[in-house]
Structures are given as C-alpha cells and as structure tokens.
Design a protein around this motif. Structure first.
Motif, PDB file in Angstrom:
ATOM      1  N   ASP A 199       1.079  -4.238  -1.158  1.00  0.00           N
ATOM      2  CA  ASP A 199       0.654  -2.852  -0.993  1.00  0.00           C
ATOM      3  C   ASP A 199      -0.867  -2.742  -1.031  1.00  0.00           C
ATOM      4  O   ASP A 199      -1.514  -3.108  -2.018  1.00  0.00           O
ATOM      5  CB  ASP A 199       1.280  -1.999  -2.111  1.00  0.00           C
ATOM      6  N   GLU A 239      -2.506  -0.791  -3.953  1.00  0.00           N
ATOM      7  CA  GLU A 239      -2.456  -1.483  -5.236  1.00  0.00           C
ATOM      8  C   GLU A 239      -3.456  -2.642  -5.248  1.00  0.00           C
ATOM      9  O   GLU A 239      -4.173  -2.851  -6.237  1.00  0.00           O
ATOM     10  CB  GLU A 239      -1.042  -1.987  -5.520  1.00  0.00           C
ATOM     11  N   ARG A 295      -6.548  -2.978  -7.892  1.00  0.00           N
ATOM     12  CA  ARG A 295      -6.656  -4.076  -8.846  1.00  0.00           C
ATOM     13  C   ARG A 295      -7.857  -4.962  -8.574  1.00  0.00           C
ATOM     14  O   ARG A 295      -8.438  -5.530  -9.501  1.00  0.00           O
ATOM     15  CB  ARG A 295      -5.348  -4.883  -8.856  1.00  0.00           C
TER      16      ARG A 295
END
Lengths: 305, 246
Positions: free
Chosen positions: B111, B114, B118
């Motif tokens: 994804d 995400e 991160r």
C-alpha cells in the motif's frame, strides 16, 4: 620535460588511431556503396527485390533476417546466460564456479565454422524430425511456427547464434556479480531478506553491467557470418514463420560477394555492409541510452556502460 | 543477552564463553582492540556469522526470551527483529525512498500510503527527513557519507526492530557526521535496545549506558559506563582505557 611531451603525443596518436581506422572503414564502405545509393536511395531499405539479372536490389529481407535471427538468439541467450551467471557467482561452490566458467569461456573461442557444422549436421536433423514438428503440432496456431519443418532456417540460425553468444553473457555477468560489494548482500540479509531476495538485490545492483553484457552479445549476433550462412537456408524471402529459411545481411554478403560481377551488384552488397555497420552503431547507441535510462546514469557498479 | 557463548571459525575460537546481559531501551557499548571478537559477538545476535563457512557455536544467545541458535529458529524472522547498521554505509543503489522502504516491501507491504507514512517516520527518526524530503526519488548514492549512514539507520528502523546492532557506525565518517550519529543513538534508545561496537573509547563513554570490554575473545569486564571508565575492576580494563595497550 620534452620526454613527457613526446610520450603524451605518442599515446595520443595511438589512441587516435582507433577512431581514424573506424572512420576510414566507414568512408570506404560509403564510397563503395555510392552507385547503389544513387540508384536506389532509401528504397534500398524497404524493397524486397533482389534480382542481379535485372540489376534491381533491395535489402529488406536481409535486414529482417539479421534482426529476427539476433532477436531469437537474445531471447534464448539472455535468460539462460543471466541464470547461469547468477548460479555460478552466487550459489555454486567457488571451485565449481571457476571450473564451469573456464569451460564456458572455452566455448567462446570455438571457431564459428565449427558451430555452423554442428548446426548443419546435428541441430538441423533434430529440428527437422523432432522439434519443429512438435512446435507446429502444439503452438502451430501462431504464425511463427507454421509451415514445413526444413530444419535449416531462421530458428536454427537463432539457436546457433544463442549458443555462440551465451558465453559472453555468462562470463561478463558473472564477473560483474562477483564485483558487486558483499556489503549489499549483508545489508539485505540483515533486513530479513531470504537468500533469494538478497541475490535479487545483487543482481539489481549489477543491472547496468548485465545490460552491457547483453549488448556485447547482441553485437556479436548481428555480425556473425559463417555459422549463420551455413544454417539459415539463404533465401531472400520474408516469412512470418521461424521455421522457414531466410538470409541475413552478413550471410548474403558472404554468399554472393565472389559472384557479384556487375558494378551495381557489387555496390549493392557493399551498401548492405554499410547498413549493417549503421545498424550495429544504432543498436549500441540505443542500448547505451537504455542503460542510462534504467539506472539514472549511475556508474557506481563495475562494468557500467 | 548471551550465556556462556562460544564461537569458532574452523579451528580458531573467536569467542570464549561470553556471558553478558543487554538491558532493553539502553545503549550497550562493546569496546576492545582490533580482533578481540567484538564484531563477531555483535554478529551473533542476528546470526550474520552464519554466512561465513565453517562457523560453529556453543552456548546461547537469547533475544526476547528465545535462544536464536536453537534449532528451528527462523533466521529471516530473527533479522527482522534484530536490525543491523554496518561500519561502512551500504545503501542500495536505488532511490532514497526505495532504500527506506526495502524492509517494508520484504514484509509484503504494498500500500503506497502506508509505505510513504512509514518511510517518512523512519527517516524522521534517523534525523534525515528534513534533508531529503524533497528528493526522495534521487539515488541514495548521491548523499554524503554521513547521510548515507543515517539512511541505513532509517532503513533498519523502518521494520520496527526490537534491537539495533551497530558495528562501528561512525568509523568511516568525519567528526561532524560522527557527532550527528552519536546524537541520533542517544535519541534512539528511547525506543530501541542498542548494542554498539566501537574502538573509540570516547565515543563509548559519551553515548553508552553500559560498556563491555573484550580481549582476545573473552569478556573481561562489563558494567555501568561511568563506573567502568572511572574505576575499572580489572587490571586489563584499566590498562586498556588508560592507553597502555590497544
């Protein structure tokens, strides 16, 4: 002081000699091709006529034959070559890797006529009686694999070329992989990569050099003459089927040069040589652009183009 | 922590019955002269020594209650829990973003949102975000050595390890870059357990909570850093930190 200067000039002259020779070759070829260039113009490249009696010449079947036989060779040699290079550099015990690499390097030194004989007497009968009938039976719905199994033809030439260029791909790719820093594999492993994922990192880092190996192999395939002449069948037809015979630029020059009596005939053959010369230059230039485009021009890995 | 841990390279014993404990959320420094086994010890925590042919071990290395040398240990999974930063910066020849995202992709995170979140988080933790935020797509190899090392730290932090092993992380850097790495280590111990190998005693004194001194494969002394440097219990430790050999 003067010695330094003299030394510098000597080396400069030697270095210049190489491009000068290349330029002279180009000049002589272009001059020889002059009559044909004037008569046929750009039409030479798109015409399929090749009639020495009527003195009408067109090089398209040969251009096609060169590109297709080399494409087959690359399609076979590149995956096999990279696969075995990865095995030899990353997985094989070092001693086995060294021995096998030595044998593969020997393959590169076999004269091309020996490959031609092998293609004619070993590969062709096998293709004719086993491989090509199988291909027509199972994937014959593709135009690529239709028609009579001659044994000799584009497929045979492509396979022989693949065997001839695979050592280039293997030995250069292996060297490049061995030259990629161990620290990259360690970094990948320390992040929780499996062995395969760590090898993928190394292969990715070696990509510019591996592309370079493929380019070198392609250059050899495009210009290879003797073996191809022996197994391609030598007809100036463009066939969709890979089983059909054809001819390449190099093979037609080899076949017809001795019998080219007319001035225009000879000039047409020289023009084919000129086209082949240009083709290799263009292919190399494109390949280099490809290397730059896929790597952002970095030169951090040994052997980058 | 380790318990009576031995490690052999072929016939050569590189670690002799080393027992030491590493408290979590602290910095433990391992010092000692070249060849004393400190890097080997460090590489035992994530089993990087496995890569060297002919390695044998005895004893235990316990990380979060599990012996990492127990049969059936998933080494790949272990290395995700125990991250490592190497002596020389070793970013992949990829973009800055892809370097930081490498471990996340290994975990199967696809994804985009995400990944971006991160990557940003790990770059911030490695104090690199402000310098690279507008050029994440550029090659990591265009960064300076110190930036590359912080990128390697970010790459390691991105997968949220429990322990971060650092093998002389500033040895190849200039003093300014070294100072930044040291600041970073002090900041990181809030979240991570850090074991750092260094042969720079001042560095150990500046950033570690506990220091272990090793010599010829054996652990000579371990203790609170200030105590070890001011009143060493062992004569060998004293000789080493006062520069009588090394």
């Amino acid at each position: 002081m003067w010695a330094d200067e003299a030394y510098r000039r000597l080396l400069g002259a030697l270095a210049l000699l190489v491009p000068v020779v290349a330029a002279l070759v180009l000049y002589e070829t272009a001059r020889g091709a002059g009559p044909s260039l004037r008569v046929f113009g750009w039409g030479f490249l798109v015409s399929t006529d090749w009639d020495p009696v009527a003195e009408r010449f067109g090089a398209l079947p040969y251009l096609y034959g060169t590109l297709v036989s080399s494409a087959i060779a690359m399609a076979l040699a590149v995956p096999f070559g990279i696969g075995s290079a990865v095995f030899l550099a990353e997985l094989a015990p070092p001693r086995l890797g060294a021995v096998v690499s030595f044998v593969i390097d020997l393959l590169a030194s076999i004269p091309s006529i020996v490959y031609g004989i092998w293609g004619l007497f070993v590969l062709a009968p096998w293709l004719r009686s086993a491989a090509e009938p199988w291909l027509t039976a199972h994937v014959g719905f593709l135009p690529l694999f239709q028609g009579f199994p001659f044994g000799i033809g584009m497929l045979n030439a492509g396979i022989v070329l693949a065997i001839m260029v695979v050592p280039t791909v293997v030995s250069i790719s292996r060297e490049i992989l061995l030259a990629t820093p161990r620290s990259l594999r360690e970094a990948a492993l320390a992040l929780g990569s499996t062995r395969a994922e760590a090898i993928a990192v190394a292969v990715d880092a070696a990509r510019p050099g591996i592309l370079g190996a493929a380019i070198l192999a392609l250059g050899r395939a495009l210009g290879e003459t003797m073996a191809v002449t022996m197994v391609i069948g030598n007809t100036n037809r463009i066939s969709a089927s890979l089983l059909a015979p054809g001819a390449t630029m190099a093979s037609v020059i080899a076949n017809e040069f001795a019998e080219a009596t007319g001035k225009l005939y000879l000039s047409a053959l020289v023009e084919i040589a000129l086209v082949l010369f240009a083709l290799t230059v263009v292919v190399n230039a494109l390949a280099r652009l490809l290397v730059v485009a896929t790597t952002g021009g970095r030169r951090d890995v040994a052997g980058a183009a | 922590m380790t318990r009576a841990f031995d490690l052999f390279y072929g016939a050569h014993q590189a670690l002799r019955s080393v027992t030491l404990e590493v408290p979590s959320n602290s910095v433990t420094a391992i010092i000692g002269p070249s060849g004393c086994g400190k890097s080997t010890l460090l590489r035992s925590f994530n089993r990087m020594n496995d890569l060297i042919p002919g390695v044998r071990t005895a004893g235990q290395v316990v990380v979060s209650g599990r012996d990492v040398y127990a049969p059936g240990t998933d080494v790949v999974e272990l290395r995700r829990r125990v991250g490592m930063v190497f002596q020389r910066p070793n970013p992949f020849p990829k973009s800055i973003f892809e370097n930081a995202a490498f471990g996340l992709r290994l975990l199967g995170i696809r994804d985009r949102g995400e990944l971006e979140a991160r990557v940003e988080q790990s770059l911030r933790r490695a104090a690199l975000w402000d310098e690279v935020r507008d050029r994440l797509g550029r090659s990591a190899l265009q960064l300076s050595g110190g930036q590359q090392q912080r990128l390697c730290i970010a790459r390691c932090l991105a997968v949220e390890p429990e322990v971060v092993l650092m093998d002389e992380p500033a040895a190849a850097l200039d003093p300014t870059a070294t100072a930044r790495i040291e600041e970073l280590v002090l900041d990181l111990k809030k979240r991570y357990t850090i074991v750092i190998v260094t042969h720079n005693m001042q560095q150990a004194a500046r950033i570690s909570d506990r220091t272990a001194f090793m010599l010829m494969g054996a652990l000579v002394e371990i203790g609170d850093t200030r105590r070890l440097f001011t009143s060493p219990r062992e004569k060998l430790t004293e000789d080493y930190i006062t520069g009588r050999f090394g």
